[in-house]
Scaffold this motif. Structure first.
Motif, PDB file in Angstrom:
ATOM      1  N   ALA A 241       0.838  -1.203   0.000  1.00 10.10           N
ATOM      2  CA  ALA A 241       0.000   0.000   0.000  1.00 10.10           C
ATOM      3  C   ALA A 241       0.873   1.254   0.000  1.00 10.10           C
ATOM      4  CB  ALA A 241      -0.921  -0.019   1.216  1.00 10.10           C
ATOM      5  N   ALA A 244       2.287   1.777  -3.374  1.00 10.01           N
ATOM      6  CA  ALA A 244       1.258   2.266  -4.289  1.00 10.01           C
ATOM      7  C   ALA A 244       0.987   3.748  -4.065  1.00 10.01           C
ATOM      8  CB  ALA A 244      -0.022   1.456  -4.107  1.00 10.01           C
ATOM      9  N   THR A 248       1.358   6.639  -6.834  1.00  9.99           N
ATOM     10  CA  THR A 248       0.221   7.514  -7.135  1.00  9.99           C
ATOM     11  C   THR A 248       0.636   8.978  -7.011  1.00  9.99           C
ATOM     12  OG1 THR A 248      -1.222   5.780  -6.292  1.00  9.99           O
ATOM     13  CG2 THR A 248      -2.196   7.966  -6.560  1.00  9.99           C
TER      14      THR A 248
ATOM     15  N   MET B  49      -3.423   0.659 -13.405  1.00  9.84           N
ATOM     16  CA  MET B  49      -3.087   1.817 -12.558  1.00  9.84           C
ATOM     17  C   MET B  49      -2.692   2.998 -13.440  1.00  9.84           C
ATOM     18  SD  MET B  49      -0.794  -0.139  -9.657  1.00  9.84           S
ATOM     19  CE  MET B  49      -0.339   1.263  -8.642  1.00  9.84           C
ATOM     20  N   SER B 113      -9.510 -10.865  -5.819  1.00 11.47           N
ATOM     21  CA  SER B 113      -9.104  -9.608  -6.457  1.00 11.47           C
ATOM     22  C   SER B 113      -9.025  -9.762  -7.966  1.00 11.47           C
ATOM     23  CB  SER B 113      -7.733  -9.166  -5.939  1.00 11.47           C
ATOM     24  OG  SER B 113      -7.757  -9.065  -4.548  1.00 11.47           O
ATOM     25  N   PHE B 154     -11.117   4.662 -11.321  1.00  9.67           N
ATOM     26  CA  PHE B 154     -10.724   4.471  -9.924  1.00  9.67           C
ATOM     27  C   PHE B 154     -10.833   2.995  -9.525  1.00  9.67           C
ATOM     28  CE2 PHE B 154     -11.809   4.079  -5.442  1.00  9.67           C
ATOM     29  CZ  PHE B 154     -10.714   4.707  -4.857  1.00  9.67           C
ATOM     30  N   PHE B 155     -11.961   2.369  -9.874  1.00 12.37           N
ATOM     31  CA  PHE B 155     -12.166   0.984  -9.423  1.00 12.37           C
ATOM     32  C   PHE B 155     -11.234   0.004 -10.142  1.00 12.37           C
ATOM     33  CE2 PHE B 155     -16.391   2.604  -7.988  1.00 12.37           C
ATOM     34  CZ  PHE B 155     -16.171   2.363  -6.648  1.00 12.37           C
ATOM     35  N   THR B 158      -7.672   0.637  -8.743  1.00 13.98           N
ATOM     36  CA  THR B 158      -7.450   0.158  -7.378  1.00 13.98           C
ATOM     37  C   THR B 158      -7.394  -1.365  -7.333  1.00 13.98           C
ATOM     38  OG1 THR B 158      -8.711   2.071  -6.658  1.00 13.98           O
ATOM     39  CG2 THR B 158      -8.222   0.411  -5.003  1.00 13.98           C
ATOM     40  N   SER B 159      -8.329  -2.027  -8.030  1.00  9.16           N
ATOM     41  CA  SER B 159      -8.286  -3.501  -8.003  1.00  9.16           C
ATOM     42  C   SER B 159      -7.055  -3.997  -8.758  1.00  9.16           C
ATOM     43  CB  SER B 159      -9.576  -4.101  -8.572  1.00  9.16           C
ATOM     44  OG  SER B 159      -9.869  -3.562  -9.843  1.00  9.16           O
ATOM     45  N   MET B 161      -4.204  -2.512  -8.743  1.00  8.20           N
ATOM     46  CA  MET B 161      -3.114  -2.327  -7.799  1.00  8.20           C
ATOM     47  C   MET B 161      -2.984  -3.532  -6.861  1.00  8.20           C
ATOM     48  SD  MET B 161      -2.979   0.576  -4.932  1.00  8.20           S
ATOM     49  CE  MET B 161      -3.448  -0.533  -3.630  1.00  8.20           C
TER      50      MET B 161
END
Lengths: 259, 325
Positions: A241, A244, A248, B49, B113, B154-155, B158-159, B161
């Motif tokens: 995390a 990441a 970002t 991403m 995931s 976004f979704f 994030t998934s 990632m």
């Protein structure tokens, strides 16, 4: 309702290396030979031609030859799945095939297991293994079928010296500690393996299959202070995390500057 | 199968720990299929991403890059389930992965995931293509319905990632010395390596059309940052392992890590990026394509070496005993 947890106490000082436990286990659980070749290979490791626990070997008698002043000290121990209080294999299993039973034991449900093999490296003791023929992961069930019928597991039943004792974990733990104390009083270098100081360490919180050892754990291929693999999940997740977040932030700056 | 068969017990040293050199733990059966999954899954997640970054931070001009990145993500996601299912010893039971959710198992987290990421990404790509066509039909340069696109970005990002990152935890949550000793560095290394490979794959794909022979400067910055970070993490991880790094320090795997993962995958692309800036346009495109190809080859080499090294590490009783004393 309050079913106690059941387990083993295996005492190296009482083992005579007869391998009756290995035979009884193979026979009751209908486990085929490990080496399909005929005749089976001899390892050359003392009298141990079983060598290791595996998909088809759920009891393994280790033969340790330790040179002493007077000759050779011969240590023998019947190794088995530890049925850990917190089990690495159970934590790792993604299908729900590995469960904790009403007897506090850990079993692999063969009709669920899809052979992903994650439980194999997740066990700190090297117990479960994928079978090269049926593809599933297998290990000791502490004779789940016999326990359901109120019977003693096959290995403990067959042991002629009571080196393998079966019973409620609390009673066996007390008996094991008493035995170690008595041996130490007699001048034997004895150890209790399976509590949170030795064997059941690092989050494993103790073993339901315990051992009385008369040598260092490593001599029997038992890790002295194993750790529960699950302990690494949270640090890994946090590190991912954090990484990441850094990416970002860099991306946000890079793309905004460009805009 | 007895793994002691080939070993010669020899005279035993009473002070030496261990049992005739028989491994203390059982190693994983994973080989190149899992390395290939780590590689493709990493590219896919990281590309998603990148696509999300382009849309959330980049404005309308980055829409084209976002589409390319999403398509790369989808194309590299497709082989992933194939690798994973083929690796199962009972492949027909692959759906048992979605029978339960076990947060203690990174493989369970990863299976869910991957399924969720696949759904979001498919939807995301579909909507982006739809908007692209709608935009062309209406001859509009401004974006159509950016709200829905941003939510999907976004979704899927994030998934993606999680898919790119959980594989480090998957290896770390075992008893294998090489994988479990430094879980945080391994996990950071895996996500960085995924980003390097993902950025290289997106770069290479956008350079394939000679018409857009330029790298997006933001993507280039991200790629350089990821490669530099990956290099630092690789060096730091190996150094922090000490003797546990043995399988990756010597022999063929040592060569693969140093020259494949480090040299071809990290150092060469960084040098090429720096040199390409001073080249004429056509040479720059070729150089950047070469750099991206080397980054991809190095990314696979690193994953392969880490997977194979884990098997060697499991078979080394001394390595296991050293960490469980």
């Amino acid at each position: 309702m309050d079913q106690p947890a059941y387990g083993f106490l295996t005492d190296a000082t009482l083992c005579i290396g007869c391998k009756a436990c290995e035979v009884a286990c193979k026979q009751w659980n209908q486990l085929p030979t490990d080496s399909p070749g005929d005749p089976p290979k001899l390892s050359g490791f003392s009298y141990d031609n079983t060598v290791d626990l595996g998909a088809r070997t759920w009891r393994h008698v280790a033969f340790v030859e330790q040179p002493t002043a007077g000759g050779v000290a011969w240590l023998m121990l019947s190794d088995v799945c530890k049925h850990c209080v917190h089990a690495g294999c159970l934590d790792a299993c993604p299908t729900g095939a590995i469960i904790r039973t009403e007897f506090g034991t850990v079993i692999i449900q063969d009709d669920i297991c899809n052979g992903c093999g994650y439980c194999v490296p997740a066990c700190p003791f090297g117990v479960p293994q994928l079978d090269h023929d049926d593809g599933g992961s297998h290990k000791c069930t502490l004779c789940y079928d016999r326990l359901q019928a109120g019977m003693t597991p096959a290995c403990a039943k067959a042991c002629p010296t009571e080196s393998i004792r079966f019973g409620a974990v609390d009673e066996l733990r007390a008996a094991g500690r008493d035995r170690v104390a008595a041996l130490q009083a007699d001048g034997v270098d004895a150890l209790f393996y399976g509590d949170e100081d030795l064997g059941g360490t690092g989050g494993i919180a103790g073993l339901n299959a315990m051992f009385v050892l008369n040598g260092p754990p490593e001599a029997f291929n038992l890790p002295a202070k194993p750790k529960l693999p699950r302990r690494n999940v949270l640090p890994s997740a946090l590190a991912s995390a954090a990484t990441a977040v850094v990416f970002t932030a860099v991306a946000a700056i890079a793309f905004r500057v460009q805009r | 199968m007895s793994r002691g068969d080939e070993r010669n017990p020899g005279p035993r040293d009473p002070a030496a720990a261990g049992y005739y050199g028989v491994p203390v733990i059982h190693g994983p059966h994973w080989r190149w299929l899992i390395a290939a999954y780590f590689f493709f899954g990493g590219i896919s997640g990281a590309s998603a991403m990148i696509s999300a970054y382009a849309r959330l931070f980049g404005g309308a001009r980055a829409d084209r890059l976002a589409r390319t990145a999403s398509l790369v993500a989808l194309a590299t996601l497709l082989p992933c389930p194939v690798f994973l299912i083929l690796d199962l010893r009972r492949p027909r039971r692959f759906l048992n992965m979605l029978l339960v959710f076990r947060p203690s198992s990174p493989m369970s987290i990863g299976s869910w995931s991957l399924a969720i990421f696949g759904g979001f990404l498919t939807l995301d790509v579909g909507v982006q293509l739809l908007f692209m066509c709608a935009g062309k039909v209406r001859r509009e340069t401004q974006r159509v319905n950016p709200g829905a696109s941003r939510a999907l970005a976004f979704f899927s990002g994030t998934s993606g990632m999680i898919v790119a990152g959980y594989t480090g935890a998957l290896l770390a949550a075992t008893a294998v010395p090489l994988w479990s000793k430094r879980p945080e560095l391994l996990s950071a290394l895996f996500l960085s390596s995924a980003m390097t490979s993902g950025a290289a794959a997106v770069t290479a794909t956008s350079l394939l059309k000679p018409a857009d022979g330029e790298i997006d400067p933001a993507l280039e910055l991200l790629e350089v940052f990821a490669a530099a970070g990956e290099g630092a993490l690789l060096v730091g991880w190996l150094a922090s392992l000490g003797p546990t790094a043995k399988p990756l320090d010597q022999g063929l795997l040592g060569y693969v890590v140093r020259h494949g993962g480090g040299g071809a995958g990290i150092a060469a692309p960084l040098v090429i990026h720096a040199a390409a800036r001073r080249m004429p346009r056509r040479a720059r495109r070729i150089a950047n394509l070469l750099g991206a190809a080397m980054a991809l080859a190095g990314g696979f080499a690193l994953r392969f070496a880490i997977v194979e090294g884990g098997r060697l590490s499991s078979d080394d009783p001394e390595a296991v005993i050293a960490l469980t004393r």
